[in-house]
Design an enzyme around this catalytic site. Structure first.
Site, short mmCIF file in Angstrom:
data_model
loop_
_atom_site.label_atom_id
_atom_site.label_comp_id
_atom_site.label_asym_id
_atom_site.label_seq_id
_atom_site.Cartn_x
_atom_site.Cartn_y
_atom_site.Cartn_z
N GLY A 85 0.78 -1.22 0.00
CA GLY A 85 0.00 0.00 0.00
C GLY A 85 0.81 1.27 0.00
O GLY A 85 0.27 2.37 0.20
N GLY A 87 3.73 -2.77 -4.81
CA GLY A 87 3.40 -3.02 -6.21
C GLY A 87 3.32 -1.70 -6.95
O GLY A 87 4.13 -1.38 -7.79
N TYR A 134 -12.40 5.69 -8.61
CA TYR A 134 -11.92 6.21 -7.34
C TYR A 134 -11.82 7.73 -7.29
O TYR A 134 -11.35 8.28 -6.31
CB TYR A 134 -10.52 5.66 -7.03
CG TYR A 134 -10.41 4.17 -7.02
CD1 TYR A 134 -11.17 3.39 -6.16
CD2 TYR A 134 -9.51 3.51 -7.86
CE1 TYR A 134 -11.05 2.01 -6.14
CE2 TYR A 134 -9.38 2.13 -7.85
CZ TYR A 134 -10.15 1.39 -6.99
OH TYR A 134 -10.03 0.02 -6.97
N CYS A 170 -18.64 6.34 -24.50
CA CYS A 170 -19.98 6.89 -24.40
C CYS A 170 -20.40 6.91 -22.93
O CYS A 170 -21.26 6.15 -22.49
CB CYS A 170 -20.94 6.05 -25.23
SG CYS A 170 -22.55 6.81 -25.46
N TYR A 173 -2.49 -0.69 -11.86
CA TYR A 173 -3.95 -0.82 -11.86
C TYR A 173 -4.62 -0.16 -13.06
O TYR A 173 -5.83 0.02 -13.05
CB TYR A 173 -4.55 -0.28 -10.55
CG TYR A 173 -3.97 -0.95 -9.34
CD1 TYR A 173 -4.30 -2.27 -9.04
CD2 TYR A 173 -3.06 -0.29 -8.52
CE1 TYR A 173 -3.75 -2.91 -7.94
CE2 TYR A 173 -2.51 -0.92 -7.42
CZ TYR A 173 -2.85 -2.23 -7.14
OH TYR A 173 -2.29 -2.86 -6.06
#
Length: 479
Positions: free
Chosen positions: A284, A332, A378, A405, A435
């Site tokens: 994280g 990561g 997010y 769209c 991500y």
């Protein structure tokens, strides 16, 4: 949320830039913390990576495209390996760094991770298959997930992964049964929900065990899970695992989670007579998407976390070196995220009048939420720059949007771009390594972009561009 209870006109960013985005002195300047280490501008103003200009990349491979600076990726991996290795050299039993494959994984990246001496965390059978295809050392693989299938567990044990992270009482029985069937002993860790949630600069220490992951610490589930694992002859309890959040920029949350994890480690040793040789503090760790983000360097991050673990071990009186666990972490995003940018071509530019005083330039590009859903999912903020030429035009406040769209198809919510930005220009968005490809889709039947690696002035394809034929190949027709 960007909405405001008094109405949209009062929301941050309406008609003007957010507070972190002041009017630029030089709209063409690059903020070094946002870009891979080899990115520069050449004498024509073109963005270059590892000596190769993006105009050449677009000409050969097309747009949209994810562009990875291989040198930058490897350097960040080594920085975590060396920073944590040095910091924990005299604390606990040392440290291991597991690259979190969920951020982005392909066979080339798995190879880079192995060559730079890191371990690998996977959380699906597909990610494990990529690791196997790359020949990743199985003993350096950890297998995560809250609902692993019997086939996935079997594949992991047959390959000989170094640890399987147990997430429920069902999984204890499931992994034990597969291990017995194969005649092996499964190395396992227990995922502990420690009641801490960390996000950016804040952490909250109560009320965060209501989630799908792990065994609750406060209810006694985690200790009971340890007891049950020790009762199974085909399971080897290697350690305790925790994860407290994402985009973390300080170590405050880790202090409390480490205290609780080390406390459980000591209780398992004292009450159950078992020393777990490992504890995992998760990942994280944050990265810079815009100028408002200030991540810690890996060496400083490792030192602060080593100091925390040393204090907590001392607090439980664990001075016996035979009982001191080895520590592992799982970056990561912090490795792959900053190493990559996405290259787009501008299709249209339009000025939208917001009121008598405000207007906004909408810059549409040939990608969008299918290749980066994070802004829509997010409300994630990104930066961008004009990438194919220099410009002396005044800065204009722009919103970079995608081709889909969907009104929420926003790539960059707010950014200063030259006022002469026009169709055919190239736009580069940094920080898209984590991500983006991993969460990509074929929305509106849009083929996904390729992933390109650039090193020493040349580019190569890591993951090829999808085609319309690829989309139609899964459509079995009406008959």
């Amino acid at each position: 949320m960007r909405s405001h209870e008094a109405g949209a006109l009062h929301a941050e960013g309406y008609g003007g830039p957010p507070l972190y985005l002041p009017f630029p002195d030089d709209v063409m300047a690059l903020l070094p913390q946002l870009w891979p280490e080899t990115v520069r501008r050449d004498e024509e103003g073109r963005l270059t990576v590892a000596g190769l200009d993006v105009v050449s990349i677009a000409r050969e491979f097309g747009t949209a495209a994810y562009v990875v600076d291989e040198q930058d990726f490897r350097a960040r991996a080594r920085a975590f390996r060396d920073g944590f290795g040095e910091a924990f050299g005299s604390v606990g039993g040392g440290a291991d760094v597991y690259y979190a494959g969920k951020a982005f994984l392909c066979t080339a990246v798995a190879t880079w991770v192995a060559e730079e001496g890191l371990s690998l965390d996977v959380c699906s059978g597909g990610e494990l298959a990529v690791a196997r295809r790359a020949g990743f050392p199985p003993e350096r693989i950890g297998f995560h997930g809250n609902n692993k299938s019997m086939d996935e567990i079997r594949d992991a044990l047959e390959y000989g992964v170094g640890r399987i992270v147990l997430d429920s009482f069902v999984e204890i029985e499931r992994v034990s049964a597969v291990a017995a069937e194969l005649g092996v002993t499964a190395p396992v860790m227990i995922r502990v929900t420690v009641g801490v949630e960390a996000h950016t600069h804040e952490f909250i220490a109560t009320g965060h065990e209501d989630q799908k992951f792990g065994f609750s610490l406060s209810s006694g589930q985690a200790f009971e899970a340890a007891r049950l694992v020790l009762d199974h002859e085909h399971l080897d309890l290697r350690g305790l695992h925790s994860h407290i959040g994402s985009q973390i920029f300080d170590t405050g949350g880790f202090e409390l989670s480490a205290r609780r994890l080390v406390g459980l480690h000591a209780r398992v040793a004292d009450d159950l007579g078992h020393h777990c040789p490992e504890i995992d503090l998760g990942g994280g760790f944050g990265m810079a998407y815009t100028s408002q983000h200030t991540p810690l360097p890996p060496a400083l991050l490792g030192k602060q976390m080593a100091d925390i673990v040393a204090r907590e071990l001392k607090a439980v009186g664990d001075g016996n070196l035979s009982r001191v666990p080895r520590v592992s972490v799982e970056p990561g995003r912090a490795i792959v995220g900053p190493s990559t940018f996405t290259l787009y071509e501008v299709g249209t530019v339009k000025q939208v009048e917001l009121d008598e005083q405000h207007s906004r330039a909408y810059v549409s590009v040939d990608g969008g939420m299918s290749d980066n859903v994070r802004p829509a999912l997010y409300e994630a903020d990104y930066s961008c720059t004009l990438a194919n030429r220099s410009s002396a035009a005044r800065p204009m406040l722009a919103r970079v949007v995608g081709r889909h769209c969907e009104s929420g198809d926003i790539v960059v919510q707010d950014e200063w771009l030259p006022a002469d930005t026009r169709p055919g220009d190239l736009i580069a968005v940094p920080g898209t390594g984590a991500y983006c490809r991993a969460l990509s889709s074929q929305y509106n039947h849009t083929p996904r972009p390729p992933v390109l690696a650039v090193r020493d002035g040349s580019a190569r394809v890591l993951v090829r561009r999808e085609t319309i034929d690829d989309l139609l190949a899964l459509d079995v027709g009406s008959s």
